[in-house]
Design a protein around this motif. Structure first.
Motif, PDB file in Angstrom:
ATOM      1  N   SER A   6       0.828  -1.204   0.000  1.00  0.00           N
ATOM      2  CA  SER A   6       0.000   0.000   0.000  1.00  0.00           C
ATOM      3  C   SER A   6       0.861   1.253   0.000  1.00  0.00           C
ATOM      4  O   SER A   6       1.810   1.337   0.772  1.00  0.00           O
ATOM      5  N   GLY A   7       0.500   2.188  -0.864  1.00  0.00           N
ATOM      6  CA  GLY A   7       1.193   3.474  -0.859  1.00  0.00           C
ATOM      7  C   GLY A   7       2.389   3.533  -1.784  1.00  0.00           C
ATOM      8  O   GLY A   7       3.167   4.481  -1.725  1.00  0.00           O
ATOM      9  N   THR A   8       2.550   2.531  -2.649  1.00  0.00           N
ATOM     10  CA  THR A   8       3.707   2.561  -3.557  1.00  0.00           C
ATOM     11  C   THR A   8       3.272   2.573  -5.021  1.00  0.00           C
ATOM     12  O   THR A   8       4.013   2.180  -5.911  1.00  0.00           O
ATOM     13  N   ASP A   9       2.060   3.066  -5.272  1.00  0.00           N
ATOM     14  CA  ASP A   9       1.521   3.054  -6.639  1.00  0.00           C
ATOM     15  C   ASP A   9       2.350   3.927  -7.588  1.00  0.00           C
ATOM     16  O   ASP A   9       2.482   3.615  -8.766  1.00  0.00           O
ATOM     17  N   ILE A  10       2.892   5.036  -7.057  1.00  0.00           N
ATOM     18  CA  ILE A  10       3.666   5.923  -7.937  1.00  0.00           C
ATOM     19  C   ILE A  10       4.946   5.230  -8.386  1.00  0.00           C
ATOM     20  O   ILE A  10       5.328   5.315  -9.561  1.00  0.00           O
ATOM     21  N   ALA A  11       5.583   4.510  -7.480  1.00  0.00           N
ATOM     22  CA  ALA A  11       6.776   3.755  -7.877  1.00  0.00           C
ATOM     23  C   ALA A  11       6.403   2.742  -8.960  1.00  0.00           C
ATOM     24  O   ALA A  11       7.075   2.613  -9.989  1.00  0.00           O
ATOM     25  N   PHE A  12       5.282   2.042  -8.727  1.00  0.00           N
ATOM     26  CA  PHE A  12       4.827   1.027  -9.675  1.00  0.00           C
ATOM     27  C   PHE A  12       4.563   1.637 -11.053  1.00  0.00           C
ATOM     28  O   PHE A  12       5.039   1.131 -12.079  1.00  0.00           O
ATOM     29  N   MET A  13       3.848   2.756 -11.071  1.00  0.00           N
ATOM     30  CA  MET A  13       3.496   3.372 -12.358  1.00  0.00           C
ATOM     31  C   MET A  13       4.665   4.129 -12.963  1.00  0.00           C
ATOM     32  O   MET A  13       4.788   4.220 -14.193  1.00  0.00           O
ATOM     33  N   GLY A  14       5.528   4.680 -12.103  1.00  0.00           N
ATOM     34  CA  GLY A  14       6.723   5.353 -12.617  1.00  0.00           C
ATOM     35  C   GLY A  14       7.562   4.376 -13.430  1.00  0.00           C
ATOM     36  O   GLY A  14       8.106   4.721 -14.488  1.00  0.00           O
ATOM     37  N   GLY A  15       7.625   3.149 -12.933  1.00  0.00           N
ATOM     38  CA  GLY A  15       8.337   2.107 -13.673  1.00  0.00           C
ATOM     39  C   GLY A  15       7.688   1.838 -15.023  1.00  0.00           C
ATOM     40  O   GLY A  15       8.367   1.559 -16.020  1.00  0.00           O
ATOM     41  N   TYR A  45      13.331   5.244 -12.168  1.00  0.00           N
ATOM     42  CA  TYR A  45      12.360   4.215 -11.760  1.00  0.00           C
ATOM     43  C   TYR A  45      12.661   2.888 -12.448  1.00  0.00           C
ATOM     44  O   TYR A  45      11.841   2.349 -13.193  1.00  0.00           O
ATOM     45  N   ASN A  46      13.844   2.359 -12.184  1.00  0.00           N
ATOM     46  CA  ASN A  46      14.202   1.092 -12.828  1.00  0.00           C
ATOM     47  C   ASN A  46      13.588  -0.100 -12.067  1.00  0.00           C
ATOM     48  O   ASN A  46      13.093   0.049 -10.940  1.00  0.00           O
ATOM     49  N   LEU A  47      13.658  -1.262 -12.685  1.00  0.00           N
ATOM     50  CA  LEU A  47      12.965  -2.434 -12.127  1.00  0.00           C
ATOM     51  C   LEU A  47      13.454  -2.778 -10.717  1.00  0.00           C
ATOM     52  O   LEU A  47      12.659  -3.149  -9.856  1.00  0.00           O
ATOM     53  N   ASP A  48      14.768  -2.643 -10.487  1.00  0.00           N
ATOM     54  CA  ASP A  48      15.289  -2.987  -9.159  1.00  0.00           C
ATOM     55  C   ASP A  48      14.679  -2.105  -8.084  1.00  0.00           C
ATOM     56  O   ASP A  48      14.181  -2.583  -7.068  1.00  0.00           O
ATOM     57  N   LYS A  49      14.725  -0.796  -8.344  1.00  0.00           N
ATOM     58  CA  LYS A  49      14.216   0.137  -7.339  1.00  0.00           C
ATOM     59  C   LYS A  49      12.711  -0.042  -7.144  1.00  0.00           C
ATOM     60  O   LYS A  49      12.206  -0.034  -6.020  1.00  0.00           O
ATOM     61  N   VAL A  50      12.000  -0.180  -8.260  1.00  0.00           N
ATOM     62  CA  VAL A  50      10.539  -0.290  -8.164  1.00  0.00           C
ATOM     63  C   VAL A  50      10.166  -1.579  -7.434  1.00  0.00           C
ATOM     64  O   VAL A  50       9.307  -1.593  -6.543  1.00  0.00           O
ATOM     65  N   SER A  51      10.853  -2.652  -7.771  1.00  0.00           N
ATOM     66  CA  SER A  51      10.540  -3.932  -7.146  1.00  0.00           C
ATOM     67  C   SER A  51      10.813  -3.888  -5.649  1.00  0.00           C
ATOM     68  O   SER A  51      10.000  -4.336  -4.838  1.00  0.00           O
ATOM     69  N   SER A  52      11.952  -3.329  -5.258  1.00  0.00           N
ATOM     70  CA  SER A  52      12.285  -3.363  -3.828  1.00  0.00           C
ATOM     71  C   SER A  52      11.441  -2.361  -3.040  1.00  0.00           C
ATOM     72  O   SER A  52      11.345  -2.439  -1.835  1.00  0.00           O
ATOM     73  N   THR A  53      10.804  -1.419  -3.732  1.00  0.00           N
ATOM     74  CA  THR A  53       9.921  -0.467  -3.043  1.00  0.00           C
ATOM     75  C   THR A  53       8.507  -1.031  -2.909  1.00  0.00           C
ATOM     76  O   THR A  53       7.899  -0.966  -1.850  1.00  0.00           O
ATOM     77  N   THR A  54       8.019  -1.587  -4.007  1.00  0.00           N
ATOM     78  CA  THR A  54       6.611  -2.013  -4.036  1.00  0.00           C
ATOM     79  C   THR A  54       6.408  -3.413  -3.474  1.00  0.00           C
ATOM     80  O   THR A  54       5.297  -3.773  -3.092  1.00  0.00           O
TER      81      THR A  54
END
Lengths: 240, 301, 806
Positions: free
Chosen positions: C64-73, C158-167
């Motif tokens: 929850s709360g990481t939608d921007i990271a997800f969509m930024g990717g 917003y690369n896959l590594d960062k997005v994955s470890s955030t979301t």
């Protein structure tokens, strides 16, 4: 002409409209319930809930499978409970529809025997009146050419009702469609019951008593029920 | 209506339904006793009738969508050749059903059998296109008998035609096949495979008084004048019969009977069901509304 | 919704994020499955596996709360792989606009930030304009300061590594979603985005939706059939009430709320009337003054004259920058600044965040009027558990309200369809529709003012107030009338005639309208169009399920907003099979176009995004409080100490209530390691005030529960069905543990983060069913709307040793 249900669990969303509509039509009181860690509530069939949506969930290939099973009496073509009955007129079968009906006289039955005879574990006893109760196919409605309440209320097209021949046809059609994505899909005891379930996976994953796995279990119960019935009747007669 | 296409099954179903309705409404018992066998025999004739002969008419989708019904130019194929044989079967049933008309009906049967009446004239009498007279038969009786005789053959032809236009839009109060007015309607639940949620209200189907075709017509609208103002459209029912209603339009003072079959197990024959609604029919007329089309049993038709 | 329900069936891909559509907007889901039947992948991204997930092509759990990271990717994926719709992006969005040199983005902060005020100076984000006053553009999209390049640069992080470890979403799952959805970037493909409160109820709520808009614009999915950004609004008529200004910061029709800085009507009009120098920009809001004056005429009737600013002088005005939303209203109440008030059809003592504070705040009131169907936690706050009624001074009045089926009126559905609902039965007892109650109360107040006078009586006495409440009359007033005989062009209108559409509204007081958006919905010739149920349509309309004659949609019966973006410069549809509008024989056919101007290629056309000042959709949106481009920030309460995108942990502009009762857990607070999300339930409606009083529904869902993964349960020694205590920095809630594989632990920054979910429908007025979950949630809000962050906060759980609430 005999009637039948097709309950297509693949279309069921567990909205529980059928569960609520059933008790509203029959004027059954809401029972006090507790949350027990599942959405399935009341936890089991009871004298005031003759229809119950059962919930189950399984992890298959790291994917969640969430199954819903709107449980009710199957209205067996040759009902084991009727064969187990020892009171004349307590359990009758309506010739026109095939509905298996429990009358007031079930109060005189041995409840454990009747419940034990049912391969689907459906009968329940009202503790006050001692009557044994279960779904009666909304026989009052069906006699008036009206759909059973659960079928009427179903918004998803999961509950279907009509001529047995039509339902078998519909069941076969739906099974063919469902099998394309769920190879384990099957109909549950379609030759023995008037309430035919279509499931997409192994029946036991839906409910312990979803299917009567024959011939063993069912025949044994039938035989036992049939064998002892005359003795019980005799015993009762002697007790007056 | 589900239809087996088997003459005996069709006929028996109608008799069973008539008996069931007669049980429910003892006041109508004699009417059901009279009309039941007639409707049953008509069903048998319909199931055996030849249908549309030769190539089906072509439908111009554009004209059709502008409101030109399929048989607007050609009409039905002539059913006259079928009538003498049909009369031999249907008229005796009608004689038994309506003893007061027995003599006239017998006279009609004789005239047809002995060549005193050309079948073509009988067909025209059914559509009241020309004055036809048969000695010993009143005009009303002649018309009644003629339309009963013609009907099964027309219905059978219409069944072949309606399939041509079921996919085309038709939003009118008249029959898409023959342009006839509806004398009955029903709400019917339609099963839709792809739907997540199924509508509970059902679609409204109009039933043609001439050829018994059924077509979809918007629920909140008057089939006669097209009025859609909910304040001017209302229903009447008689007590104790919640599924039977008259859909009434205050604007044009008309009504059509409507049977809500949405929670029915079986959908009854439209004529049997309409006969059961006769008390409602009478009530609505008394209120000053006129039907779009009547039934043989309707008063003043 | 930019589009509408029946349009969802046209989608070639469906992204459901922040919504449990199958359970809470079931009608929308019917059309989702139509699209799925035709081959569209249906993607559900949500922390919990629900009935929506069960019916989707695939479900992807995220924190929850990481939608921007997800969509930024996803934005990065679309740009890196050239999957965007080039012509659309270059011509119809502001991708080519050059941003001024003051703009920068560093360490998670945009230029112009004032740390003391927690506010941006938005002039730092302005576009660079040429001498003609028009923003400079580089159609090649190569200029390093053009929006396209800035966007590319912004989301390059917003690369896959960062997005994955955030979301907490695996890289495989990320790619699966990105690939399936970005396939709709082709001109003849459309993807739809469906969201609900799962996106809005965050401290970055508005930016969540902004980012989905950016994705939709890159893929050319706005204005087309089967596309759009589709907010699922609920049965509480969220759409209609927002249109008619249930929120403090707007007047009906999305007109800004007057504040003390705009003392006179002229000040207000000048501040709120945008100017574009570009002749090709329709800049529709330049008409705003007409809508404002027409609204004032509808409120004050003949009393509204140019001399008194058409009654503007009598309007209450808020403090500039003041926040009067739910959170701060109860904050003021808690601080003793509010004496009394009315609460209709809402149950804040159950549904507002940090409910302990809200309940205490109500103790400070002298009086309270509640309009409700049943007794609720709000109407009965004075005898809640743990409180002695003798200690509460508040006098409470409960007005019995009519239920929905007991009143005539309209609902505006998510697709902006304005639909009349007929009363089915008479209200029981003394129950009244809320409209009736308000009209009668105000008439009584007016009588008192007339008889006794009072301070500043004009706003009360000058109102054009109806003697009795009549929904039909209200519908006409909303549409608006000519207030005198008027000539527009060569057409003459008589005084008292209904105004045929908002292009006819005037700034000189000759027209009235309670809401310009709905002007045209009630016609002199056709009557109340909300009552239309006509299903006829042309074959072109039928191909996309447009149904233009069923009810009426604002604005001007347009069913798909920004539909001029569905055609090329010659007015020909990008997807001819699902054309929304097409220029044919010198006119538009299909849907009602966004203005009747001919196509752009004629030279007499207008840019498609007519509500934007410069006519272009805003990839770069310099109007929001918290930045021109969405950026990932952690929720106010977060299980991590830092994140991979910047040093700025939380939204720097988020609104936080401050009082002794407003405590927040520290980042990665060891006392509260678990993420809590809250939601609705199928069996109970909203806060449950209605449905908990329906015995068979209470039988099916009787008590507060908390859904948790088997892994978490094991860790905490909790068995399914155990009563547990869920505790946050603000309160405790008892709940029954529902241990389910539908909740999954997530791998975040290399560590397992557990998320639990709880419904918010159980309150103490129903005995032994539990009490408000919102006793746990914080009074933190989005900087643009102040919507509370219900969807992500921190808690801990433990087995209960004593049970009192259940």
């Amino acid at each position: 002409m005999p009637k039948a249900f097709l309950i297509d669990t693949t279309r069921c969303t567990a909205c529980r409209g059928c569960q609520v509509a059933c008790k509203e039509w029959k004027n059954l009181p809401a029972v006090p319930t507790k949350q027990t860690g599942t959405h399935q509530n009341p936890p089991d069939l009871n004298p005031f809930n003759l229809k119950l949506v059962r919930f189950s969930e399984h992890m298959v290939d790291n994917k969640v499978a969430w199954y819903f099973f709107p449980d009710q009496c199957r209205h067996c073509l040759e009902a084991p409970c009727k064969q187990a009955s020892s009171v004349e007129g307590a359990i009758i079968q309506d010739a026109a529809t095939g509905a298996v009906i429990y009358t007031e006289k079930t109060a005189q039955e041995d409840f454990d025997v009747i419940r034990g005879a049912c391969p689907y574990d459906i009968p329940r006893q009202n503790p006050q009146t001692k009557q044994i109760v279960k779904c009666d196919m909304c026989i009052d409605r069906v006699k008036a050419n009206l759909l059973p309440m659960c079928v009427k209320t179903c918004a998803m097209g999961a509950m279907n009702f009509g001529e047995r021949a039509d339902m078998l046809k519909l069941a076969a059609e739906r099974l063919a469609v469902v099998k394309k994505t769920a190879p384990k899909a099957r109909l549950l005891n379609p030759d023995d019951v008037a309430v035919i379930f279509l499931v997409a996976d192994e029946p036991k994953k839906y409910h312990e008593f979803a299917v009567a796995e024959g011939p063993g279990a069912m025949t044994r119960k039938q035989v036992l029920a049939g064998a002892f019935a005359p003795f019980r009747r005799l015993a009762r007669a002697m007790q007056g | 209506m589900q239809d087996s296409g088997q003459p005996a099954v069709e006929a028996q179903r109608i008799l069973d339904e008539a008996a069931r309705y007669a049980d429910q409404t003892p006041a109508l018992e004699s009417l059901f006793a009279a009309f039941g066998p007639v409707l049953a025999e008509r069903a048998r004739l319909r199931a055996e009738a030849p249908g549309w002969r030769g190539e089906l008419p072509t439908v111009d989708a554009e004209r059709f969508s502008q409101g030109v019904f399929v048989l607007a130019d050609s009409g039905f194929q002539d059913v006259s050749p079928e009538l003498p044989a049909a009369a031999v079967r249907l008229l005796p049933v009608m004689e038994r059903a309506f003893p007061a008309l027995a003599e006239e009906l017998a006279a009609l049967g004789r005239a047809l059998a002995e060549g005193g009446l050309e079948p073509e004239l009988l067909t025209r009498a059914a559509f009241s296109e020309a004055p036809v007279s048969v000695p010993g038969v009143s005009r009303d009786t002649l018309r009644f008998a003629a339309s009963e005789l013609v009907k099964p053959f027309i219905e059978r032809q219409a069944r072949d035609i309606i399939g041509l236009v079921t996919e085309l839009p038709w939003r009118r109060g008249m029959c898409p096949v023959c342009g006839g007015a509806p004398n009955f309607s029903l709400l019917r639940k339609v099963r839709d495979e792809s739907e997540f949620i199924q509508a509970h209200g059902g679609q409204r189907l109009m039933h043609c008084s001439v050829c018994s075709s059924q077509w979809r017509c918007k629920r909140v609208s008057c089939p006669a004048c097209g009025n859609e103002n909910p304040e001017e459209l209302f229903n009447l029912r008689v007590e104790g019969r919640p599924f039977e209603r008259a859909d009434i339009c205050r604007a044009c003072k008309t009504y059509v009977l409507c049977l809500d079959t949405v929670e029915f197990v079986d959908i009854p024959d439209a004529d049997v069901a309409a006969l059961a609604m006769l008390p409602l029919d009478l009530l609505v007329r008394k209120e000053g509304y006129a039907p779009l089309a009547g039934h043989p049993w309707s008063p003043g038709i | 919704m930019t589009n509408h329900y029946t349009d969802i069936g046209n989608a070639d891909a469906v992204l459901i994020m922040g919504s449990n559509a199958a359970e809470h907007h079931p009608i929308s889901f019917k059309w989702v499955l139509r699209a799925k039947d035709k081959g569209a992948p249906v993607i559900h991204v949500d922390p919990k596996f629900s009935r929506t997930s069960a019916r989707s092509t695939f479900h992807v759990p995220l924190r929850s709360g990481t939608d921007i990271a997800f969509m930024g990717g996803m934005v990065k994926y679309i740009l890196d792989n050239n999957l965007y719709f080039k012509e659309y992006v270059a011509e119809y969005t502001n991708a080519a606009f050059i941003v001024g040199e003051k703009y920068s983005f560093k360490d998670g902060l945009f230029a112009g930030f004032d740390a003391a005020k927690k506010k941006y100076d938005k002039s730092a984000w302005a576009f660079e304009k040429g001498e003609d006053g028009i923003p400079k553009r580089d159609p090649s999209l190569k200029n390093p300061r053009c929006v396209f390049q800035l966007l590319k640069q912004h989301y390059s992080r917003y690369n896959l590594d960062k997005v994955s470890s955030t979301t907490g979403v695996s890289k495989d799952d990320l790619l699966k979603v990105y690939k399936a959805y970005s396939a709709t970037g082709k001109p003849d493909k459309a993807g739809t985005v469906m969201y609900a409160l799962g996106w809005t109820q965050h401290s970055v709520g508005v930016q969540n939706i902004r980012l989905s808009a950016i994705i939709q614009l890159l893929l050319g999915n706005i204005g087309v059939a089967g596309g759009g950004i589709n907010a699922l609004r609920g049965e509480p008529n969220v759409q209609g009430s927002t249109d008619h200004c249930i929120l403090y910061h707007i007047l009906p029709g999305y007109l800004p709320m007057p504040h003390a800085g705009w003392a006179k009507l002229e000040d207000y009009q000048q501040a709120n009337t945008p100017v574009s120098k570009d002749p090709l920009s329709a800049n529709w809001w330049q008409n705003r003054p007409k809508y404002v004056v027409s609204l004032l005429k509808a409120w004050f009737g003949d009393a509204a004259t140019p001399d008194n600013g058409f009654g503007y002088d009598w309007l209450p005005k808020i403090e500039p920058g003041g926040d009067y939303s739910y959170i701060f209203l109860f904050d003021r109440m808690y601080k003793g600044l509010i004496k009394g008030g009315f609460i209709f059809g809402t149950n804040p003592a159950q549904s507002a965040p940090n409910t302990h504070k809200v309940r205490k705040a109500m103790d400070k009131l002298d009086w309270l009027v509640v309009g409700e169907l049943h007794h609720t936690e709000t109407s009965d706050f004075w005898h809640r558990p743990g409180v002695d009624p003798k200690d509460i001074k508040t006098e409470v009045f409960l007005l019995p309200s009519a239920q929905r089926g007991e009143k005539d009126g309209t609902i505006s559905n998510s697709g902006r369809w304005h639909m009349w609902h007929y009363k089915a039965v008479e209200p029981i007892g003394q129950c009244k529709p809320m409209g009736g109650a308000v009209v009668e109360i105000m008439n009584a107040v007016r009588k008192l003012y007339k008889a006794e006078g009072g301070t500043f009586a004009e706003p009360v006495l000058k109102l054009d107030w109806p003697a009795v409440y009549d929904p039909e009359d209200m519908a006409k007033r909303i549409n608006g009338f000519f207030t005198r005989d008027t000539k527009i062009g060569d057409k003459e209108y008589k005084k008292g005639q209904l105004v045929p559409g908002f292009p006819n509204l005037q700034v000189d007081g000759s027209t009235s309208s309670l809401n310009w958006l709905y002007c045209g919905g009630y016609s002199e010739t056709e009557g109340n169009l909300a009552k239309r149920r006509d299903l006829t349509q042309t074959p072109m309309q039928a191909a996309i399920n447009l149904y233009p004659k069923f009810s009426w949609a604002w604005p001007v019966n347009r069913r798909i907003l920004y539909n001029r973006a569905s055609v090329d410069k010659n007015g020909q549809p990008y997807n001819p099979a699902k054309a929304v509008i097409v220029w044919q024989d010198e006119k538009w056919v299909g849907d009602v176009p966004d203005g009747g101007w001919p196509p752009l290629a004629t030279g007499k056309g207008k840019y498609p995004f007519i509500m934007q000042t410069e006519g272009h959709a805003q990839l770069f949106g310099p109007g929001r409080e918290d930045g021109p481009m969405p950026e990932h920030y952690e929720p106010a309460e977060t299980p991590v100490k830092t994140h991979a995108f910047s040093k700025q942990l939380n939204n720097p502009c988020m609104k936080v209530a401050e009082s002794d009762m407003d405590v927040l857990a520290a980042p990665a607070d060891p006392r509260f390691p678990i993420v809590l999300t809250t939601y609705c339930m199928t069996e109970h409606w909203c806060g449950g005030g209605e449905t908990r009083n329906t015995p068979p529904l209470l039988e099916a869902e009787p008590q507060q529960y908390v859904e948790m993964s088997p892994q978490l349960a094991k860790e905490k020694g909790i068995k399914n069905g155990d009563v547990v205590i869920v505790e946050s920095a603000r309160g405790k809630v008892e709940a029954v543990a529902m241990v389910t594989i539908r909740m999954r632990p997530l791998l975040v920054q290399g560590k397992i983060v557990h998320e639990i979910g709880m419904p918010f429908c159980f309150g103490w007025t129903t005995p032994k069913c539990g009490d408000a979950v919102n006793r746990l949630t914080p009074s933190v809000g989005d900087p643009n709307t102040t919507i509370p962050e219900y969807k992500a906060s921190l808690v801990n759980i433990r087995k209960a040793d004593k049970v009192t609430e259940l």
